[in-house]
Design a protein around this motif. Structure first.
Motif, mmCIF file in Angstrom:
data_model
loop_
_atom_site.group_PDB
_atom_site.id
_atom_site.type_symbol
_atom_site.label_atom_id
_atom_site.label_comp_id
_atom_site.label_asym_id
_atom_site.label_seq_id
_atom_site.Cartn_x
_atom_site.Cartn_y
_atom_site.Cartn_z
ATOM 1 N N GLU A 181 0.814 -1.174 -0.141
ATOM 2 C CA GLU A 181 -0.040 -0.023 0.044
ATOM 3 C C GLU A 181 0.914 1.303 -0.072
ATOM 4 N N LEU A 182 2.182 1.059 -0.135
ATOM 5 C CA LEU A 182 3.093 2.401 -0.110
ATOM 6 C C LEU A 182 2.787 3.144 -1.099
ATOM 7 N N HIS A 183 2.751 4.410 -0.975
ATOM 8 C CA HIS A 183 2.532 5.444 -2.125
ATOM 9 C C HIS A 183 3.596 6.436 -2.229
ATOM 10 N N ARG A 184 3.795 7.381 -3.439
ATOM 11 C CA ARG A 184 4.850 8.070 -3.282
ATOM 12 C C ARG A 184 4.391 9.190 -4.130
ATOM 13 N N ASN A 185 4.580 10.590 -3.736
ATOM 14 C CA ASN A 185 4.311 11.745 -4.132
ATOM 15 C C ASN A 185 5.143 12.804 -3.910
ATOM 16 N N PHE A 186 4.548 13.939 -4.305
ATOM 17 C CA PHE A 186 5.364 15.122 -4.113
ATOM 18 C C PHE A 186 5.994 15.442 -2.465
ATOM 19 N N MET A 187 5.189 14.566 -1.625
ATOM 20 C CA MET A 187 5.606 14.864 -0.152
ATOM 21 C C MET A 187 6.425 13.589 0.103
ATOM 22 N N GLY A 188 6.721 12.872 -0.884
ATOM 23 C CA GLY A 188 7.610 11.883 -0.521
ATOM 24 C C GLY A 188 6.858 10.378 -0.430
ATOM 25 N N TYR A 189 7.303 9.522 0.580
ATOM 26 C CA TYR A 189 6.535 7.999 0.736
ATOM 27 C C TYR A 189 5.648 8.588 1.777
ATOM 28 N N THR A 190 4.369 7.920 1.635
ATOM 29 C CA THR A 190 3.134 7.988 2.352
ATOM 30 C C THR A 190 2.656 6.575 2.602
ATOM 31 N N GLN A 191 1.974 6.313 3.755
ATOM 32 C CA GLN A 191 1.302 5.080 3.766
ATOM 33 C C GLN A 191 -0.017 4.705 3.205
ATOM 34 N N GLN A 192 -0.653 5.873 2.775
ATOM 35 C CA GLN A 192 -2.138 5.888 2.312
ATOM 36 C C GLN A 192 -2.076 6.670 0.979
ATOM 37 N N HIS A 193 -2.791 6.324 -0.015
ATOM 38 C CA HIS A 193 -2.845 6.729 -1.155
ATOM 39 C C HIS A 193 -4.049 7.574 -1.627
ATOM 40 N N THR A 194 -4.025 9.048 -1.762
ATOM 41 C CA THR A 194 -5.318 9.707 -2.242
ATOM 42 C C THR A 194 -4.856 10.018 -3.852
ATOM 43 N N GLN A 195 -6.105 9.977 -4.625
ATOM 44 C CA GLN A 195 -5.892 10.313 -5.800
ATOM 45 C C GLN A 195 -5.653 11.779 -6.157
ATOM 46 N N LEU A 196 -6.189 12.714 -5.073
ATOM 47 C CA LEU A 196 -6.041 14.026 -5.282
ATOM 48 C C LEU A 196 -5.236 14.565 -4.070
#
Length: 455
Positions: A308-323
């Protein structure tokens, strides 16, 4: 094994993106981007996901009292704290503009306060900011609120106020405890300050404390890094980000306080990297994605283990939001179907929001090809594997696969007809692996260096 890894590090130590997005920002097609198109993608993504996963917010708070010369972030250096309230008012005006686009109460899943130095702001003003953000919104039952903090100016009032507002995670910028390194990068905090903030956060009830550490800093040496790691091991933060110093003085002039002669040689930098990783493993930390480590039981590690690991402009996060909506100067937003970045100076940001307009500077609308490659790159960065079953006809994939063959020969990936898997040795080369599939970069090779070195 040591010579094997050294040879690989020498071979693959080239400028490549960090892949917090695809396409990466230098390859955004701003010609097809418009404010209306951006708002349409935000509304579409919100309608698709808000009632399920909720949305994420990143709020950039750019002010710092002193310039850290290693820093690559967008900052404004000032000791004038009168800037706090006008800036908060502007952020809330921008958020109100997004409220008009969303046309329904947002469900807030994540808030991250980044900077700059969020704890530059008084606890009272941070309270005003978060109250304004949450007004008219719902908080998701699995919400995660986090903030970045400077050990030298984070007070008990900061910690308690943000905890009472729902924050449970904080990240302390440590970088290195060596006084010589701290002096040249102008980032000075004592062990006692770090200890005090860590203990107070735990006493109040924070569930996760992260330390940021950097290898490859000017005047950094092996004994000093080992001492830093041993201190960190004694404090046992829940998470650690241990990443390479990005030397980009052509982008961040503050890095010209020192020269390349002050930086560790590539050979020493490799030793710093290996020593840090080895010590963190010996302390019980497990590696997550790229450059991140956590103790057993930490939610980020659990997300990595469950896929469930996700990566975005904040770095790695444990949950994924589409927006993900970015608020504040230079913040980047991600609707999944598009990206948008705000203007980069405080003056522009204040003036544009005061006029009731979106403070957008540039953006990108993702093509179908972008969306396919984005998913593969995200899978590689987060899961260490990806599958292209059913996508074999994608031109960009066909062109990218031969570039992976040499990495397979070097033992970094395992290729099969439907996808790839990163090997244990390949984990430290995730950026290079993703680079092979970066169709936009390969189509327009930069004439000047745009990215930091991989190792």
């Amino acid at each position: 094994m040591e010579n094997y890894l050294k040879n690989l590090s020498d071979k693959y130590n080239v400028p490549v993106p960090r892949y917090t997005s695809y396409p990466t920002t230098p390859y955004w097609d701003n010609q097809t981007f418009s404010e209306k198109a951006w708002k349409d993608t935000v509304k579409l993504s919100f309608d698709e996901s808000n009632r399920g996963s909720g949305i994420s917010l990143y709020i950039h708070l750019p002010f710092c009292e002193n310039l850290c010369t290693y820093c690559g972030c967008n900052t404004r250096i000032t000791k004038n704290h009168k800037v706090e309230e006008p800036y908060i008012a502007a952020v809330l005006k921008e958020w109100a503009l997004y409220h008009d686009v969303l046309q329904d109460a947002p469900v807030i899943r994540e808030i991250h306060l980044g900077g700059g130095t969020p704890t530059f702001f008084s606890a009272q003003n941070l309270h005003k900011l978060i109250d304004g953000i949450l007004d008219g919104a719902h908080i998701h039952e699995k919400a995660e609120f986090s903030f970045e903090a400077h050990p030298a100016n984070t007070t008990v009032d900061h910690l308690q106020t943000l905890y009472d507002l729902g924050f449970r995670r904080l990240s302390l910028g440590i970088q290195d405890f060596d006084p010589k390194v701290q002096f040249i990068i102008n980032r000075q905090q004592t062990f006692e300050q770090v200890l005090a903030v860590t203990l107070e956060a735990r006493r109040i009830g924070y569930s996760s404390v992260n330390y940021d550490l950097i290898y490859g800093l000017p005047q950094q040496h092996l004994d000093g890094l080992i001492n830093t790691m041993n201190i960190v091991g004694s404090l046992k933060p829940d998470r650690i980000a241990f990443y390479s110093y990005a030397h980009v003085p052509w982008i961040k002039p503050g890095q010209r306080r020192f020269t390349e002669a002050d930086l560790p040689t590539p050979e020493l930098k490799g030793k710093l990297h290996n020593a840090g990783r080895s010590l963190l493993t010996s302390f019980g930390y497990q590696e997550i994605g790229m450059d991140h480590f956590a103790l057993p039981g930490d939610e980020l590690l659990e997300a990595a283990l469950t896929g469930e690991l996700h990566r975005n402009f904040m770095g790695y996060t444990q949950q994924h939001t589409q927006l993900l909506i970015g608020l504040g100067v230079s913040s980047i937003s991600d609707s999944w179907y598009g990206f948008a970045q705000n203007v980069k100076t405080v003056e522009e940001y204040l003036a544009i929001t005061a006029a009731g307009e979106f403070p957008l500077m540039k953006g990108h609308l993702l093509s179908e090809e972008d969306l396919v490659l984005r998913r593969h790159i995200l899978n590689i960065m987060c899961k260490g594997a990806t599958s292209w079953k059913g996508q074999e006809g994608q031109t960009a994939l066909i062109e990218g696969l031969p570039r992976l063959e040499e990495m397979e020969n070097d033992g970094l990936v395992q290729l099969h007809p439907d996808g790839l898997k990163v090997t244990p040795q390949g984990k430290r080369f995730l950026r290079n692996i993703c680079f092979c599939l970066d169709a936009r970069l390969w189509a327009a090779q930069p004439k000047a260096q745009l990215f930091s070195m991989a190792i």
